[in-house]
Every structure is written in structure tokens, then in C-alpha cells.
Design a protein around this motif. Structure first.
Motif, mmCIF file in Angstrom:
data_model
loop_
_atom_site.group_PDB
_atom_site.id
_atom_site.type_symbol
_atom_site.label_atom_id
_atom_site.label_comp_id
_atom_site.label_asym_id
_atom_site.label_seq_id
_atom_site.Cartn_x
_atom_site.Cartn_y
_atom_site.Cartn_z
ATOM 1 N N GLY A 73 11.154 9.541 10.318
ATOM 2 C CA GLY A 73 10.074 9.145 9.418
ATOM 3 C C GLY A 73 8.925 8.481 10.153
ATOM 4 N N SER A 101 -0.218 3.289 7.457
ATOM 5 C CA SER A 101 1.039 2.538 7.493
ATOM 6 C C SER A 101 2.094 3.319 8.266
ATOM 7 N N PRO A 136 6.488 3.375 8.416
ATOM 8 C CA PRO A 136 7.680 2.825 7.772
ATOM 9 C C PRO A 136 8.636 2.181 8.770
ATOM 10 N N SER A 144 6.833 1.138 3.477
ATOM 11 C CA SER A 144 6.583 2.422 2.833
ATOM 12 C C SER A 144 5.109 2.494 2.446
ATOM 13 N N GLU A 145 4.645 3.673 2.084
ATOM 14 C CA GLU A 145 3.243 3.811 1.674
ATOM 15 C C GLU A 145 2.948 2.963 0.448
ATOM 16 N N ASP A 177 11.974 2.064 10.684
ATOM 17 C CA ASP A 177 12.769 3.218 11.094
ATOM 18 C C ASP A 177 13.622 2.832 12.305
ATOM 19 N N THR A 221 5.133 -6.739 5.908
ATOM 20 C CA THR A 221 5.183 -6.982 4.457
ATOM 21 C C THR A 221 5.679 -8.375 4.103
ATOM 22 N N ALA A 277 4.895 9.620 10.484
ATOM 23 C CA ALA A 277 3.800 8.692 10.183
ATOM 24 C C ALA A 277 2.835 8.575 11.357
#
Length: 264
Positions: A245, A220, A222, A192-193, A224, A160, A249
Motif C-alpha cells: 500500500g 498522504s 498509509p 489513510s486518505e 504499512d 495523525t 501511495a
């Protein structure tokens, strides 16, 4: 604006819609550790779902998955191509549940004749498994080491940060110039989504407008801390911390691969 949910599902269907074996080449615009963690955990998740998975380390400059998993001293496919060993000697099963093979050693640039034999050896290898994930990079002259990687599905991993997004777009531009107009997949990690959707929408819009290139969302994963904990244990996060998490995913991503019907 692209439809994130539709493109994500459609991208996964296209990615694995053809006959087996499926070859998916992963390129990265994130730190080396992020790429290795993604490959290990996605391969482990696909394996846990009942798929026969082989990861081929095709890196010449980057820190590849074979080095990450400590199997970089094995013979390579280049050795097989030179008839120095058998194909079974280059494949190493790892505790995470999948197999790993190296294309060649760092700095080992084959001649034209050797490249042809290497390509033939690679084609023989990939026919022995359900899905082949290639830990890839662009070699000298904007080319892949074997032509099968050019015709494979190509997925670019980005994060990101502005730096990663810029590097990812530059990589897409290089690929488009070398391979011509064709779709590429985009996988956003450490996000995150909602954040991944923003990254995907912006990159897909720019690629369509300025490069006439279609991007499809591969999903995606996350950020973690359990990813790092699992790696320190030499395990995949889906095995060591199944409720984390990131595990959720990766299982979701592997499930989408399997539900496409091409990976069994």
C-alpha cells in the motif's frame, strides 16, 4: 472548509510549477524514523519515474538522511565552501537510486562569511539536478542554514496523533513569523486518505483563521509494515515490495509530481 482534492492537486502544481531546478524543503513533526522513511521512498519513487533526484541533509540536530543511509562520513558542502575538496566529492549515489549530499557536519555553525560561501556552493550544486529535496530543520534564531531554503517550497510532514498535529501547527506558526505570510504544503503520513483529509482540513482551517496562512495538501501515505521491512533490507519499499500500500501511495505521489510538467 478547504477542498482536499483540489488543494492536493493544486499544491503539487504550485510545488513544482516553476523552472528547474526545484528545491523542496521538508520539515517534520513526526518521529525521526518516519521522516527518513518518507524522504527515502519519495526520492526513490521520483527516481524510478525517470527524474534526477538529490537529497541534501541540512540537519544540525536531528538524525538526518545521510546518517540513515550511512553516508555521513563524506565531505560536506561546507568543506567545498572552504575550498577543502571538490563538489563532486560530496555527492554520493545510494542503492535506492538517488544521490545524497550533506550541507555541514553536526554542530558546525559557519561564520557570516562562510555562510555566504556555503549559500553560493549550494546554488551551484542544485543547478546540476532536476529536483532537490532538502532534509531540513530550523536552525538557531528560527533561520535556515542557507537562504535558498527560505525561498524554496516548504512541506511539513505530520502524522495523525494529537502530539504530531500540535507540533506541526507550532512549526507552521514559527515559519509564518519568520518568513511572513506564504503558503506551506502539508504531507500526512501513517494515515489513510480519509484520516489524512480530516487532519488536513482541521489544520488548514486553523492556519487560515488564526495565522492567515494557506496550507495546500501534498497527499498522504498509509501506515504499512512493508516500509520497515524494506528499510531493514536497505531498500526502498517501491523496489522491494512494489504492491504494498505504501508503494502505491509513493508512486501516486511521484506521478503527480511528474505530471506537473516541471519534473522530467
Amino acid at each position: 472548509m478547504a477542498n482536499f482534492d483540489f488543494d492536493q492537486a493544486e499544491g503539487l502544481r504550485r510545488m513544482l510549477a516553476g523552472p528547474k531546478p526545484r528545491i523542496v524543503t521538508f520539515l517534520c513533526a513526526t518521529p525521526e524514523d518516519d521522516k527518513g522513511a518518507m524522504l527515502v521512498n519519495l526520492a526513490a519513487s521520483l527516481s524510478q519515474a525517470g527524474n534526477d533526484v538529490l537529497v541534501v541533509d541540512a540537519c544540525q540536530r536531528d538524525y538526518g538522511i545521510a546518517s540513515r543511509l550511512g553516508v555521513d562520513r563524506n565531505p560536506t558542502l561546507a568543506n567545498v565552501a572552504r575550498q577543502e575538496c571538490g563538489l563532486n566529492q560530496v555527492i554520493r549515489s545510494v542503492p535506492q537510486g538517488f544521490s545524497v549530499a550533506r550541507l555541514s557536519r553536526r554542530g558546525e555553525w559557519p561564520t557570516l562569511a562562510e555562510s555566504r560561501r556555503l549559500a553560493n556552493t549550494f546554488e551551484v550544486l542544485v543547478k546540476q539536478t532536476d529536483i532537490v529535496m532538502v532534509d531540513g530543520e530550523l536552525a538557531e534564531g528560527e533561520a535556515f542554514p542557507v537562504r535558498a531554503m527560505e525561498s524554496s517550497e516548504i512541506v511539513i510532514q505530520v502524522g495523525t496523533s494529537a502530539e504530531s498535529i500540535k507540533a506541526g501547527y507550532a512549526l507552521i506558526k514559527r515559519l509564518a513569523l519568520h518568513l511572513g505570510r506564504r503558503p506551506f504544503g502539508l504531507l500526512v503520513t501513517g494515515a489513510s486518505e480519509a484520516a489524512a483529509k480530516v487532519v488536513y482540513d482541521n489544520m488548514a482551517s486553523a492556519a487560515s483563521k488564526y495565522l492567515a496562512v494557506q496550507l495546500t495538501s501534498m497527499g498522504s501515505v498509509p501506515a504499512d509494515e512493508y516500509l520497515h521491512r524494506a528499510a531493514s533490507l536497505g531498500r526502498a519499499v517501491v523496489d522491494a515490495f512494489p504492491l504494498a500500500g505504501a508503494s502505491v501511495a509513493f508512486r501516486r505521489l511521484a506521478g503527480r509530481f511528474s505530471s506537473s510538467g516541471a519534473v522530467r
